[in-house]
Design an enzyme around this catalytic site. Structure first.
Site, PDB file in Angstrom:
ATOM      1  CB  CYS A 165      -3.715   8.287  -0.110  1.00 54.26           C
ATOM      2  SG  CYS A 165      -5.204   7.532   0.574  1.00 54.26           S
ATOM      3  CE  LYS A 220      -3.223   2.985   0.630  1.00 53.99           C
ATOM      4  NZ  LYS A 220      -4.146   3.361  -0.423  1.00 53.99           N
TER       5      LYS A 220
HETATM    6  N1  LIG Z   1     -10.267   8.190   1.538  1.00 58.02           N
HETATM    7  C1  LIG Z   1      -9.570   7.440   0.702  1.00 58.02           C
HETATM    8  O1  LIG Z   1      -9.674   7.582  -0.506  1.00 58.02           O
HETATM    9  C2  LIG Z   1      -8.647   6.345   1.207  1.00 58.02           C
HETATM   10  C3  LIG Z   1      -8.091   5.455   0.263  1.00 58.02           C
HETATM   11  C4  LIG Z   1      -7.261   4.446   0.724  1.00 58.02           C
HETATM   12  C5  LIG Z   1      -6.983   4.325   2.083  1.00 58.02           C
HETATM   13  N2  LIG Z   1      -7.536   5.217   2.982  1.00 58.02           N
HETATM   14  C6  LIG Z   1      -7.222   5.047   4.394  1.00 58.02           C
HETATM   15  O2  LIG Z   1      -8.388   4.555   5.056  1.00 58.02           O
HETATM   16  C7  LIG Z   1      -8.440   5.080   6.391  1.00 58.02           C
HETATM   17  C8  LIG Z   1      -9.778   5.793   6.596  1.00 58.02           C
HETATM   18  O3  LIG Z   1      -9.833   6.886   5.709  1.00 58.02           O
HETATM   19  P1  LIG Z   1     -11.187   7.671   5.437  1.00 58.02           P
HETATM   20  O4  LIG Z   1     -10.897   8.544   4.258  1.00 58.02           O
HETATM   21  O5  LIG Z   1     -12.335   6.743   5.371  1.00 58.02           O
HETATM   22  O6  LIG Z   1     -11.297   8.555   6.765  1.00 58.02           O
HETATM   23  P2  LIG Z   1     -12.544   9.481   7.219  1.00 58.02           P
HETATM   24  O7  LIG Z   1     -11.974  10.576   8.036  1.00 58.02           O
HETATM   25  O8  LIG Z   1     -13.398   9.810   6.048  1.00 58.02           O
HETATM   26  O9  LIG Z   1     -13.407   8.525   8.158  1.00 58.02           O
HETATM   27  C9  LIG Z   1     -12.934   7.998   9.335  1.00 58.02           C
HETATM   28  C10 LIG Z   1     -14.086   7.876  10.308  1.00 58.02           C
HETATM   29  O10 LIG Z   1     -13.596   7.191  11.466  1.00 58.02           O
HETATM   30  C11 LIG Z   1     -14.266   7.731  12.603  1.00 58.02           C
HETATM   31  N3  LIG Z   1     -13.506   7.366  13.801  1.00 58.02           N
HETATM   32  C12 LIG Z   1     -12.346   7.855  14.277  1.00 58.02           C
HETATM   33  N4  LIG Z   1     -11.957   7.190  15.386  1.00 58.02           N
HETATM   34  C13 LIG Z   1     -12.891   6.246  15.610  1.00 58.02           C
HETATM   35  C14 LIG Z   1     -13.063   5.236  16.604  1.00 58.02           C
HETATM   36  N5  LIG Z   1     -12.171   5.062  17.569  1.00 58.02           N
HETATM   37  N6  LIG Z   1     -14.157   4.453  16.552  1.00 58.02           N
HETATM   38  C15 LIG Z   1     -15.081   4.626  15.568  1.00 58.02           C
HETATM   39  N7  LIG Z   1     -14.965   5.560  14.600  1.00 58.02           N
HETATM   40  C16 LIG Z   1     -13.889   6.348  14.617  1.00 58.02           C
HETATM   41  C17 LIG Z   1     -14.326   9.210  12.303  1.00 58.02           C
HETATM   42  O11 LIG Z   1     -15.321   9.861  13.070  1.00 58.02           O
HETATM   43  C18 LIG Z   1     -14.638   9.214  10.798  1.00 58.02           C
HETATM   44  O12 LIG Z   1     -16.025   9.255  10.553  1.00 58.02           O
HETATM   45  C19 LIG Z   1      -7.221   5.991   6.533  1.00 58.02           C
HETATM   46  O13 LIG Z   1      -6.165   5.283   7.102  1.00 58.02           O
HETATM   47  C20 LIG Z   1      -6.878   6.335   5.099  1.00 58.02           C
HETATM   48  O14 LIG Z   1      -5.509   6.655   4.936  1.00 58.02           O
HETATM   49  C21 LIG Z   1      -8.371   6.200   2.559  1.00 58.02           C
END
Ligand SMILES: NC(=O)c1ccc[n+]([C@@H]2O[C@H](COP(=O)([O-])OP(=O)(O)OC[C@H]3O[C@@H](n4cnc5c(N)ncnc54)[C@H](O)[C@@H]3O)[C@@H](O)[C@H]2O)c1
Length: 450
Positions: A280, A226
């Site tokens: 990312c 990743k």
């Molecule tokens: N957005 C993308 O395109 C993408 C792509 C690949 C990987 N990622 C990875 O995926 C992960 C999530 O990214 P995202 O974009 O979905 O983030 P996001 O901020 O959109 O969503 C994360 C959610 O997690 C919740 N949260 C935080 N702590 C929590 C807990 N202890 N218990 C329950 N909920 C909790 C937050 O309130 C939020 O709603 C990250 O590590 C990111 O790097 C994201």
């Protein structure tokens, strides 16, 4: 502390899945699983977000997501709440932002020669708090999958923190915002288990909705895969950005030069731009740098891309001095980190705006996609009224598709007719027809300064 080999007997039936974190990744994943026969409990600590989802309202602008979520909730297969509960599997999709840690001794030892003791590293707070949140509900034989992007060896570290005989895997998410639902289904997946059984079990879950191939490996390899994917992009963008700077200095048009260089069968130079943003590419390479003393090129590329907004801002400031326009009013077109999405996280636009403001520019912003941003967002007309210059920072289709008439109407509202295109997306001839002076990032022939 538990050894990796000490695993014991495990149950294989997975019917109920708890997805922790309902953001860009967790909500589509939870809904997808619910629409493929699992009973899914979606958990988010943000009460407001949970209420919105329950009412079928979303704060994420993702094509098709609303329909998918509503379908999952109406079917009774998706329940959203703020606390986890017992389940057969848990999938963690919480944020992993970067923090600038002045006291990161390991990293300073590895990398820090000239960076004032500030080395960015992964903030694992959310992941660790999500793990602590599910701990009371974990039973022997459960499967725990981490989807959040994490530094190498984090899955092993977390596995050792859990005092139960569980299966565990790292399964990175590789979707593109704007195409999440399509890519969730069509993309190949990498599943890295803490052992073979964990990989197989996690594969069974993903197989329910993934049409792409699912490749099994170990958790640290999956973590590296990743990070390497996004680092590959970052380093190659850094090269394009460096070419843009050099070409400006040489009074050459970098876009023409790249186009010609890419005629070579084994050359594929990417496009330069005002900086690298998003959740990312602008973050993940740091997770390698924090762990490895060998990541020299990766660190340099990251720094180069991080400095692009400052380079762009300085170029604009110098150009306006040359043009003798004092306290210019500039209209920023686009503040999301890339085109046609609403996501403004880590957007280079924010840094450029801050830099322009600190140089006494008046700044107004128009973005047809962004909903949440640190500075006020305006309607198109309000944004350009009395403006000296439009600065395009994002490649939204709306900007690409401006017709001759639109540009003429825009020109009538402006004080000076200057447009700066940092993405090379405008139809420059149309803008020139409306008497705009067009300046292009990386085209040294369009700038008075270098
Ligand atoms: N957005 C993308 O395109 C993408 C792509 C690949 C990987 N990622 C990875 O995926 C992960 C999530 O990214 P995202 O974009 O979905 O983030 P996001 O901020 O959109 O969503 C994360 C959610 O997690 C919740 N949260 C935080 N702590 C929590 C807990 N202890 N218990 C329950 N909920 C909790 C937050 O309130 C939020 O709603 C990250 O590590 C990111 O790097 C994201």
């Amino acid at each position: 502390m538990k050894q990796l080999e000490n695993i014991g007997t495990k149950q294989k039936n997975i019917n109920k899945i708890c997805v922790i974190g309902l953001g860009y990744i967790g909500l589509p994943t939870a809904s997808m699983l619910a629409n493929h026969g699992y009973y899914v409990v979606g958990v988010d600590i943000d009460e407001k977000r949970v209420e919105l989802i329950k009412n079928g309202e979303l704060i994420i602008d993702e094509p098709g997501l609303m329909t998918l979520v509503k379908g999952a909730i109406n079917s009774g297969n998706l329940n959203v709440k703020t606390e986890p509960e017992e389940a057969d599997a848990f999938i963690i999709c919480v944020p992993t932002p970067v923090i600038h840690d002045k006291n990161n001794k390991d990293n300073n030892k590895n990398n820090n020669k000239d960076n004032n003791n500030e080395t960015p590293k992964c903030d694992l707070t959310y992941v660790l708090s999500a793990v602590n949140g599910i701990k009371p509900y974990l039973k022997d034989g459960n499967l725990v999958v981490i989807e959040s992007t994490i530094p190498p060896k984090t899955t092993e570290m977390i596995y050792k923190l859990i005092d139960k005989n569980i299966h565990m895997a790292y399964c990175p998410e590789r979707v593109l915002p704007g195409k999440i639902l399509k890519e969730l289904v069509e993309n190949d997946r990498i599943v890295g288990g803490i052992d073979e059984e964990s990989s197989e079990l996690a594969k069974e879950v993903y197989k329910s909705f993934v049409d792409g191939d699912i490749y099994l490996t170990n958790s640290t390899t999956a973590e590296m895969v990743k990070l390497m994917e996004n680092t590959f992009r970052d380093v190659n963008i850094a090269l394009a950005n460096e070419f843009a700077k050099v070409c400006t200095e040489m009074k050459v048009n970098v876009w023409d030069a790249i186009n010609l260089a890419n005629k070579h069968p084994r050359v594929n130079i990417l496009n330069p731009g005002p900086g690298v943003g998003g959740h990312c590419i602008s973050i993940d390479p740091w997770f390698i740098v924090e762990k490895s003393k060998n990541a020299e090129l990766i660190k340099k590329a990251r720094e180069l891309n991080d400095n692009m907004p400052k380079y762009v801002c300085n170029l604009i400031v110098k150009e306006f001095k040359k043009l003798n326009i004092n306290n210019p009013k500039v209209s920023i077109f686009g503040v999301t980190y890339k085109g046609n999405v609403d996501d403004t996280r880590e957007s280079p636009a924010k840094k450029i705006i801050e830099c322009l403001l600190s140089n006494d520019f008046n700044v107004s912003i128009y973005d047809p996609h962004a909903k949440v941003f640190e500075y006020p967002l305006n309607k198109l007309e309000d944004c350009i009224k009395g403006s000296d210059c439009i600065i395009v920072l994002t490649d939204h289709d709306e900007f690409k598709n401006f017709e001759k008439e639109d540009i003429y109407e825009i020109s009538k509202l402006m004080k000076h007719k200057i447009v700066i295109d940092t993405k090379n997306i405008l139809n420059h001839n149309l803008w020139k027809e409306s008497k705009f002076e067009v300046k292009l990032l990386g085209d040294g022939t369009t700038w008075n300064v270098k």
